[in-house]
Write a protein that holds these residues in place. Structure first.
Motif, PDB file in Angstrom:
ATOM      1  N   LEU A   1    -120.139 -57.173-104.208  1.00 41.41           N
ATOM      2  CA  LEU A   1    -121.262 -56.322-102.786  1.00 41.41           C
ATOM      3  C   LEU A   1    -121.282 -55.157-102.774  1.00 41.41           C
ATOM      4  O   LEU A   1    -121.805 -54.209-101.528  1.00 41.41           O
TER       5      LEU A   1
ATOM      6  N   ASP B   1    -117.762 -55.073 -90.097  1.00 38.06           N
ATOM      7  CA  ASP B   1    -117.645 -55.814 -88.569  1.00 38.06           C
ATOM      8  C   ASP B   1    -117.583 -54.928 -87.407  1.00 38.06           C
ATOM      9  O   ASP B   1    -117.656 -53.722 -87.488  1.00 38.06           O
TER      10      ASP B   1
ATOM     11  N   ASP C   1    -113.338 -54.784 -95.821  1.00 34.88           N
ATOM     12  CA  ASP C   1    -112.565 -54.284 -96.856  1.00 34.88           C
ATOM     13  C   ASP C   1    -113.080 -53.047 -97.813  1.00 34.88           C
ATOM     14  O   ASP C   1    -114.234 -52.433 -97.799  1.00 34.88           O
TER      15      ASP C   1
ATOM     16  N   PRO D   1    -114.560 -52.938-102.205  1.00 37.28           N
ATOM     17  CA  PRO D   1    -115.034 -54.246-102.195  1.00 37.28           C
ATOM     18  C   PRO D   1    -115.397 -54.790-103.467  1.00 37.28           C
ATOM     19  O   PRO D   1    -115.713 -54.092-104.636  1.00 37.28           O
TER      20      PRO D   1
ATOM     21  N   GLU E   1    -119.825 -58.797 -94.977  1.00 39.43           N
ATOM     22  CA  GLU E   1    -118.527 -58.846 -95.569  1.00 39.43           C
ATOM     23  C   GLU E   1    -117.197 -57.771 -95.878  1.00 39.43           C
ATOM     24  O   GLU E   1    -116.504 -58.032 -96.160  1.00 39.43           O
TER      25      GLU E   1
END
Length: 69
Positions: A44, A25, A37, A40, A22
């Motif tokens: 997270l 990547d 992000d 976050p 989340e």
């Protein structure tokens, strides 16, 4: 929490994307980290810190400017 990444240090191991998908990547072209992000939500934070710990090149930095979780 604030996250920064250093793409020039990244070796494309992918541990960040596997640990916190989340938040992180991988670039399809280079295979290097892509930060999804930089601030976050609290749920997270643990995964983001774990990704930082697992990064073999030290390309991820996590800070808590407000001293929170």
């Amino acid at each position: 929490m604030k996250i920064t990444t250093d793409v020039s240090r990244c070796i494309g191991a992918g541990m960040c994307a596997l640990t916190a998908p989340e938040v992180f990547d991988q670039s399809e072209d280079e295979g290097t980290v892509v930060l999804l992000d930089e601030t976050p939500p609290p749920e997270l934070h643990a995964a983001a810190r774990r990704a930082q710990q697992l990064c073999p090149s030290g390309a991820i930095s996590v800070s808590d400017p407000e001293g929170g979780s």
